[in-house]
Design a protein around this motif. Structure first.
Motif, PDB file in Angstrom:
ATOM      1  N   ILE A   1       0.841  -1.206   0.000  1.00 15.91           N
ATOM      2  CA  ILE A   1       0.000   0.000   0.000  1.00 15.91           C
ATOM      3  C   ILE A   1       0.873   1.251   0.000  1.00 15.91           C
ATOM      4  O   ILE A   1       0.572   2.241  -0.674  1.00 15.91           O
ATOM      5  CB  ILE A   1      -0.952   0.001   1.220  1.00 15.91           C
ATOM      6  N   TRP A   2       1.972   1.216   0.754  1.00 12.75           N
ATOM      7  CA  TRP A   2       2.921   2.335   0.717  1.00 12.75           C
ATOM      8  C   TRP A   2       3.427   2.566  -0.709  1.00 12.75           C
ATOM      9  O   TRP A   2       3.454   3.702  -1.191  1.00 12.75           O
ATOM     10  CB  TRP A   2       4.100   2.058   1.660  1.00 12.75           C
ATOM     11  N   ALA A   3       3.834   1.482  -1.377  1.00 10.99           N
ATOM     12  CA  ALA A   3       4.325   1.601  -2.753  1.00 10.99           C
ATOM     13  C   ALA A   3       3.236   2.156  -3.672  1.00 10.99           C
ATOM     14  O   ALA A   3       3.517   2.968  -4.566  1.00 10.99           O
ATOM     15  CB  ALA A   3       4.811   0.242  -3.255  1.00 10.99           C
ATOM     16  N   MET A   4       1.972   1.738  -3.435  1.00  8.38           N
ATOM     17  CA  MET A   4       0.867   2.306  -4.204  1.00  8.38           C
ATOM     18  C   MET A   4       0.757   3.805  -3.973  1.00  8.38           C
ATOM     19  O   MET A   4       0.495   4.582  -4.907  1.00  8.38           O
ATOM     20  CB  MET A   4      -0.452   1.633  -3.800  1.00  8.38           C
ATOM     21  N   GLY A   5       0.948   4.218  -2.719  1.00 13.68           N
ATOM     22  CA  GLY A   5       0.909   5.646  -2.411  1.00 13.68           C
ATOM     23  C   GLY A   5       1.981   6.409  -3.158  1.00 13.68           C
ATOM     24  O   GLY A   5       1.745   7.527  -3.656  1.00 13.68           O
ATOM     25  N   CYS A   6       3.175   5.811  -3.254  1.00 11.44           N
ATOM     26  CA  CYS A   6       4.267   6.449  -4.015  1.00 11.44           C
ATOM     27  C   CYS A   6       3.903   6.586  -5.491  1.00 11.44           C
ATOM     28  O   CYS A   6       4.174   7.614  -6.127  1.00 11.44           O
ATOM     29  CB  CYS A   6       5.548   5.634  -3.860  1.00 11.44           C
ATOM     30  N   VAL A   7       3.290   5.542  -6.046  1.00 13.42           N
ATOM     31  CA  VAL A   7       2.872   5.584  -7.452  1.00 13.42           C
ATOM     32  C   VAL A   7       1.812   6.657  -7.656  1.00 13.42           C
ATOM     33  O   VAL A   7       1.862   7.442  -8.624  1.00 13.42           O
ATOM     34  CB  VAL A   7       2.338   4.203  -7.898  1.00 13.42           C
ATOM     35  N   LEU A   8       0.845   6.717  -6.750  1.00 16.94           N
ATOM     36  CA  LEU A   8      -0.223   7.705  -6.853  1.00 16.94           C
ATOM     37  C   LEU A   8       0.339   9.121  -6.723  1.00 16.94           C
ATOM     38  O   LEU A   8      -0.079  10.046  -7.439  1.00 16.94           O
ATOM     39  CB  LEU A   8      -1.267   7.443  -5.771  1.00 16.94           C
ATOM     40  N   PHE A   9       1.317   9.295  -5.835  1.00 18.14           N
ATOM     41  CA  PHE A   9       1.989  10.598  -5.675  1.00 18.14           C
ATOM     42  C   PHE A   9       2.644  11.017  -6.995  1.00 18.14           C
ATOM     43  O   PHE A   9       2.548  12.180  -7.411  1.00 18.14           O
ATOM     44  CB  PHE A   9       3.043  10.494  -4.560  1.00 18.14           C
ATOM     45  N   GLU A  10       3.293  10.069  -7.659  1.00 24.56           N
ATOM     46  CA  GLU A  10       3.934  10.369  -8.951  1.00 24.56           C
ATOM     47  C   GLU A  10       2.903  10.759 -10.008  1.00 24.56           C
ATOM     48  O   GLU A  10       3.150  11.635 -10.846  1.00 24.56           O
ATOM     49  CB  GLU A  10       4.745   9.160  -9.429  1.00 24.56           C
ATOM     50  N   LEU A  11       1.745  10.103  -9.995  1.00 24.68           N
ATOM     51  CA  LEU A  11       0.697  10.437 -10.960  1.00 24.68           C
ATOM     52  C   LEU A  11       0.189  11.860 -10.756  1.00 24.68           C
ATOM     53  O   LEU A  11      -0.169  12.547 -11.721  1.00 24.68           O
ATOM     54  CB  LEU A  11      -0.469   9.453 -10.829  1.00 24.68           C
ATOM     55  N   LEU A  12       0.171  12.300  -9.506  1.00 18.00           N
ATOM     56  CA  LEU A  12      -0.362  13.624  -9.200  1.00 18.00           C
ATOM     57  C   LEU A  12       0.670  14.741  -9.322  1.00 18.00           C
ATOM     58  O   LEU A  12       0.311  15.910  -9.505  1.00 18.00           O
ATOM     59  CB  LEU A  12      -0.943  13.629  -7.780  1.00 18.00           C
ATOM     60  N   THR A  13       1.952  14.392  -9.191  1.00 16.15           N
ATOM     61  CA  THR A  13       2.995  15.440  -9.207  1.00 16.15           C
ATOM     62  C   THR A  13       3.989  15.304 -10.353  1.00 16.15           C
ATOM     63  O   THR A  13       4.757  16.233 -10.624  1.00 16.15           O
ATOM     64  CB  THR A  13       3.787  15.405  -7.891  1.00 16.15           C
ATOM     65  N   LEU A  14       4.018  14.123 -10.997  1.00 16.77           N
ATOM     66  CA  LEU A  14       4.961  13.802 -12.071  1.00 16.77           C
ATOM     67  C   LEU A  14       6.406  13.762 -11.569  1.00 16.77           C
ATOM     68  O   LEU A  14       7.350  13.867 -12.359  1.00 16.77           O
ATOM     69  CB  LEU A  14       4.845  14.810 -13.236  1.00 16.77           C
ATOM     70  N   THR A  15       6.574  13.626 -10.256  1.00 19.29           N
ATOM     71  CA  THR A  15       7.916  13.495  -9.669  1.00 19.29           C
ATOM     72  C   THR A  15       7.911  12.349  -8.664  1.00 19.29           C
ATOM     73  O   THR A  15       6.860  11.947  -8.165  1.00 19.29           O
ATOM     74  CB  THR A  15       8.350  14.785  -8.936  1.00 19.29           C
ATOM     75  N   ARG A  16       9.110  11.832  -8.352  1.00 15.19           N
ATOM     76  CA  ARG A  16       9.209  10.777  -7.345  1.00 15.19           C
ATOM     77  C   ARG A  16       8.775  11.292  -5.981  1.00 15.19           C
ATOM     78  O   ARG A  16       8.989  12.458  -5.631  1.00 15.19           O
ATOM     79  CB  ARG A  16      10.643  10.250  -7.273  1.00 15.19           C
ATOM     80  N   THR A  17       8.210  10.398  -5.190  1.00 15.46           N
ATOM     81  CA  THR A  17       7.751  10.783  -3.856  1.00 15.46           C
ATOM     82  C   THR A  17       8.932  11.153  -2.968  1.00 15.46           C
ATOM     83  O   THR A  17       8.897  12.146  -2.233  1.00 15.46           O
ATOM     84  CB  THR A  17       6.973   9.617  -3.214  1.00 15.46           C
ATOM     85  N   PHE A  18       9.969  10.336  -3.038  1.00 20.99           N
ATOM     86  CA  PHE A  18      11.191  10.573  -2.267  1.00 20.99           C
ATOM     87  C   PHE A  18      12.377  10.492  -3.222  1.00 20.99           C
ATOM     88  O   PHE A  18      12.406   9.634  -4.105  1.00 20.99           O
ATOM     89  CB  PHE A  18      11.344   9.539  -1.148  1.00 20.99           C
ATOM     90  N   ASP A  19      13.345  11.364  -3.027  1.00 24.45           N
ATOM     91  CA  ASP A  19      14.511  11.353  -3.899  1.00 24.45           C
ATOM     92  C   ASP A  19      15.745  11.747  -3.088  1.00 24.45           C
ATOM     93  O   ASP A  19      15.659  12.540  -2.150  1.00 24.45           O
ATOM     94  CB  ASP A  19      14.321  12.314  -5.076  1.00 24.45           C
ATOM     95  N   ALA A  20      16.876  11.168  -3.445  1.00 26.41           N
ATOM     96  CA  ALA A  20      18.130  11.466  -2.751  1.00 26.41           C
ATOM     97  C   ALA A  20      19.287  11.013  -3.629  1.00 26.41           C
ATOM     98  O   ALA A  20      19.103  10.297  -4.617  1.00 26.41           O
ATOM     99  CB  ALA A  20      18.179  10.767  -1.398  1.00 26.41           C
ATOM    100  N   THR A  21      20.482  11.440  -3.264  1.00 27.66           N
ATOM    101  CA  THR A  21      21.665  11.115  -4.067  1.00 27.66           C
ATOM    102  C   THR A  21      22.269   9.767  -3.705  1.00 27.66           C
ATOM    103  O   THR A  21      23.089   9.242  -4.454  1.00 27.66           O
ATOM    104  CB  THR A  21      22.736  12.203  -3.894  1.00 27.66           C
ATOM    105  N   ASN A  22      21.876   9.207  -2.549  1.00 33.60           N
ATOM    106  CA  ASN A  22      22.396   7.891  -2.171  1.00 33.60           C
ATOM    107  C   ASN A  22      21.344   7.137  -1.360  1.00 33.60           C
ATOM    108  O   ASN A  22      20.414   7.750  -0.797  1.00 33.60           O
ATOM    109  CB  ASN A  22      23.712   8.022  -1.383  1.00 33.60           C
ATOM    110  N   PRO A  23      21.445   5.804  -1.290  1.00 38.82           N
ATOM    111  CA  PRO A  23      20.433   4.983  -0.615  1.00 38.82           C
ATOM    112  C   PRO A  23      20.221   5.356   0.849  1.00 38.82           C
ATOM    113  O   PRO A  23      19.089   5.320   1.343  1.00 38.82           O
ATOM    114  CB  PRO A  23      20.983   3.565  -0.752  1.00 38.82           C
ATOM    115  N   LEU A  24      21.291   5.732   1.563  1.00 36.22           N
ATOM    116  CA  LEU A  24      21.157   6.064   2.979  1.00 36.22           C
ATOM    117  C   LEU A  24      20.278   7.289   3.176  1.00 36.22           C
ATOM    118  O   LEU A  24      19.351   7.301   3.991  1.00 36.22           O
ATOM    119  CB  LEU A  24      22.535   6.280   3.601  1.00 36.22           C
ATOM    120  N   ASN A  25      20.574   8.354   2.407  1.00 39.96           N
ATOM    121  CA  ASN A  25      19.762   9.568   2.502  1.00 39.96           C
ATOM    122  C   ASN A  25      18.319   9.316   2.085  1.00 39.96           C
ATOM    123  O   ASN A  25      17.386   9.906   2.634  1.00 39.96           O
ATOM    124  CB  ASN A  25      20.358  10.682   1.640  1.00 39.96           C
TER     125      ASN A  25
END
Length: 760
Positions: A223-247
């Motif tokens: 469901i979390w992953a679905m929320g991320c997909v839905l966020f992308e549909l509404l904003t055309l950007t990734r829900t979370f973004d960073a330069t490395n996996p830790l961040n």
């Protein structure tokens, strides 16, 4: 446990899971019966490469459907990854839903596992979002996508499956925007809704906080992953973004998304649902079923369900085996090319652009233009001669004369199944059974009642057929006939005034000589069920399900095969041209079971169920293929070069005929003027030569999937077999057919569910 006990146990499990037996016997019995069914495949193109191997598009020749093979080299995989692959087969075999990629079969080719899956011709949601180029989706589009994703996730969760890799790249689309959730290589089967998984898998951008923190997780992680997909549909950007996996993990755990959703564009209900899916506490996230019950979906859910069902039923899927559980795959690599000639081009001209995914599936020639439908259901058109002003028959939105094939961009997103060309207009039918038309509406052929003027430069949807799904369309020079799925016939266009000043009435079959600018229903004789329709320049043929032929329109020189003295035949005063305005039985063909009719300008050809070729009508140029140029009243069965041969394709132009045989030969005869026969003038086939016997063209042997002639032009598809190999699929022990789970696999899954054993 004995085999009999296994089968009894399997039958009970099948009953519980809603599976039915095949042909009154257990679906499992085929696995032990030794039966063998051969399925034939032709590779089209490589679609891409994933973590396990290549995905290749294939065409199944039995039903002309497109499927995808995931080709996985098992030698390159660790034991863990091999289990992941077999897990995907296991998961797919128990998931059957309109919004989930369908599994059809799998094969073993030495150490390569080949999984046969449903093909989605519209790409994936990741590409769809990128194609927006910053323009936000409308809310109704987002809700349409959300409903389908939620329905798919609800189904897999109900089956006890945790996807674990929901992301835009794994959400596939058809051209009609039907969603298909796929890629179950990381999926896990949980024993109950309360079961928890522990391994850290998935794509980082869509990982839930519990995954980032390394704690146990369950269905709410999807469901979390679905929320991320839905966020992308509404904003055309990734829900979370960073330069490395830790961040990235830090931002996910802190709930630090990249931006806020635009509340001026989207309703508060939809935005609230997104943030509920992205709640840090898994317990507070809704289930997939609860998402479907949200007002933003529930108020239109019935409409959306019906839309999904209609779009899914329109998709041409492979016919599943009912014979055996161990089918044999025969893979044949072929070269496929498109050639055209005529109009001053004496030798066949090859079109280089129709290759791979753009290879031709269906061709049609008009008086002024050509049309090609590719294997991936895209329509290309171009003019047969440059310089001449077009009137919209190319569908490109202008009057330019394009010398090279060009895709009809206005039909992007539509899967075109069939195309037919008139003299200066075009009709096409989609996989959804909708009809689009474009070109000159001078005779009302475009069927829009002059709402768009006399020239329709881009494809328009005929609203009349929205509630009357179209099975097939055929165009004459100035009229159109459509056959619907329910078996009704509609015709429109020119009813009376024809070419060359002739009064060739009756081609519409409406028992009158009027013109009609909108579809009119044709009365079919009682008891006749029409299977297909074929329009000539000023006449129409109707083929029944039992191979009988009905005809209407001009019978000049007996091109309808009608005896002149029969009831219903009329003659135009002063013209002496016999015609009929109603559907009349062609008695001269009654002793044959006709499979195909090819009307030309002044003559006609037909093929019966035994592959025999017959011709009738005008023979001025030897186009009947019977050695002479005399008039012939009856139907002529061609023997000579066709003796013992099975004719597969035939088409008639203006005074000439082209035919192809099962043994891969192509023949031409009749008027050779202006390059009609594709034979060079310096070989003795100039404008003054008219061979009255079929003569082979193209030196080598080629199979002809489709062929079309109109006026003095010809276009055809030619195939040549390059190599072939046979793959038997009984080595993996996981064979599944007809949507039924094999005995050992089903028992294995059932045992896993009962004991909560993980399948990865």
């Amino acid at each position: 446990m004995s085999l009999e006990e296994y089968e009894r146990h399997y039958a009970s499990l099948n009953s519980e899971s809603g599976c039915e037996s095949v042909s009154g016997r257990s679906a499992a019995s085929g696995a032990f019966s030794g039966e063998e069914e051969r399925l034939h495949y032709i590779p089209i193109r490589v679609l891409g490469k994933g973590s396990f191997g290549e995905a290749t598009l294939y065409r199944r020749t039995e039903d002309n459907s497109l499927v995808v093979w995931k080709e996985i080299d098992l030698n390159c995989l660790s034991d863990k990854k091999r289990r992941d692959v077999m897990n995907e087969i296991s998961i797919l075999s128990i998931l059957q839903h309109n919004n989930i990629i369908a599994y059809f079969n799998h094969f073993m080719d030495k150490n390569t596992l080949l999984i046969e899956l449903e093909y989605c011709n519209g790409g994936n949601l990741y590409d769809k979002i990128n194609q927006q180029k910053g323009e936000l989706f409308k809310e109704e589009v987002v809700v349409w996508y959300l409903y389908q994703i939620a329905a798919a996730v609800a189904h897999i969760h109900k089956a006890g499956v945790l996807h674990r890799d929901i992301k835009t790249l794994n959400i596939f689309l058809t051209k009609t925007n039907l969603i298909k959730l796929g890629d179950y290589g990381l999926a896990k089967k949980l024993g109950s809704e309360y079961s928890m998984a522990e391994s850290c898998v998935g794509t980082p951008y869509y990982m839930s906080p519990e995954l980032c923190q390394g704690v146990k997780y369950n269905f709410k992680s999807d469901i979390w992953a679905m929320g991320c997909v839905l966020f992308e549909l509404l904003t055309l950007t990734r829900t979370f973004d960073a330069t490395n996996p830790l961040n990235l993990c830090v931002k996910i755990v802190q709930g630090n998304w990249t931006m806020e959703i635009n509340s001026d564009v989207y309703t508060s209900d939809l935005i609230k649902l997104v943030y509920e899916c992205l709640d840090q506490d898994p317990e507070k996230r809704p289930t997939a079923e609860q998402i479907l019950e949200q007002p933003v979906i529930s108020r239109v859910r019935v409409e959306l369900e019906e839309r999904v069902a209609a779009l899914n039923s329109a998709i041409k899927k492979p016919k599943l085996s009912t014979v055996t559980e161990t089918p044999v795959a025969v893979v044949t690599t072929r070269s496929r090319e498109v050639y055209f000639w005529g109009g001053g081009k004496f030798t066949p001209q090859k079109l280089d652009m129709f290759k791979g995914g753009s290879s031709a599936q269906h061709v049609c020639a008009g008086e002024t233009h050509f049309a090609v439908v590719t294997v991936e259901k895209e329509l290309y058109t171009w003019s047969v001669q440059g310089g001449a002003k077009m009137v919209g028959q190319l569908g490109h939105g202008d009057q330019a004369s394009y010398r090279q094939p060009r895709r009809v961009e206005r039909l992007q997103g539509k899967a075109i199944r069939q195309v037919s060309c008139g003299a200066d207009f075009t009709a096409c039918v989609t996989d959804e059974d909708q009809m689009y038309m474009f070109g000159s509406d001078y005779y009302g052929c475009v069927g829009v009642e002059n709402e768009l003027g006399m020239e329709v430069l881009e494809p328009v949807l005929l609203d009349f057929f929205q509630e009357r799904p179209v099975r097939q369309v055929s165009c004459g020079d100035n009229h159109v006939v459509a056959l619907t799925r329910s078996g009704d016939i509609y015709s429109w266009g020119c009813g009376e005034h024809g070419e060359r000043g002739h009064m060739t009435a009756g081609r519409l079959g409406l028992d009158c000589e009027d013109d009609f600018s909108s579809p009119m229903q044709v009365e079919v004789p009682k008891g006749a069920v029409i299977d297909s329709v074929y329009c000539g320049s000023d006449c129409t043929f109707f083929l029944t399900e039992f191979g009988k032929v009905l005809a209407c329109g001009s019978n000049e020189l007996n091109k309808l095969g009608l005896n002149l003295g029969i009831t219903g035949i009329k003659n135009h005063p002063g013209e002496g041209i016999p015609y009929t305005t109603t559907l009349t039985l062609v008695k001269q063909l009654s002793r044959f079971k006709i499979q195909f009719i090819a009307p030309g300008k002044t003559h006609t050809a037909a093929i019966d169920e035994r592959g025999r070729l017959m011709t009738f009508g005008c023979n001025k140029f030897g186009q009947l293929g019977v050695k002479d140029f005399k008039k012939h009243q009856g139907v002529q069965i061609l023997v000579g070069p066709f003796g013992g041969k099975f004719v597969t394709k035939v088409s008639c132009g203006d005074g000439f005929t082209i035919a192809a045989t099962e043994d891969n030969q192509i023949f031409a005869w009749g008027n050779a003027g202006n390059g009609r026969l594709g034979m060079p003038a310096d070989k003795g086939f100039g404008s003054e030569v008219c061979p009255a016997l079929p003569r082979p063209i193209f030196g080598s042997l080629h199979h002809v999937p489709d062929l079309s002639c109109r006026g003095w032009h010809t276009i055809l598809i030619m195939e040549k077999v390059l190599n072939s190999k046979t793959i038997r699929s009984n080595s993996s022990g996981l064979s599944i057919a007809s949507g039924k789970i094999s005995l050992l696999l089903l028992l294995f899954i059932h045992a896993c569910v009962r004991s909560s054993v993980i399948l990865v």
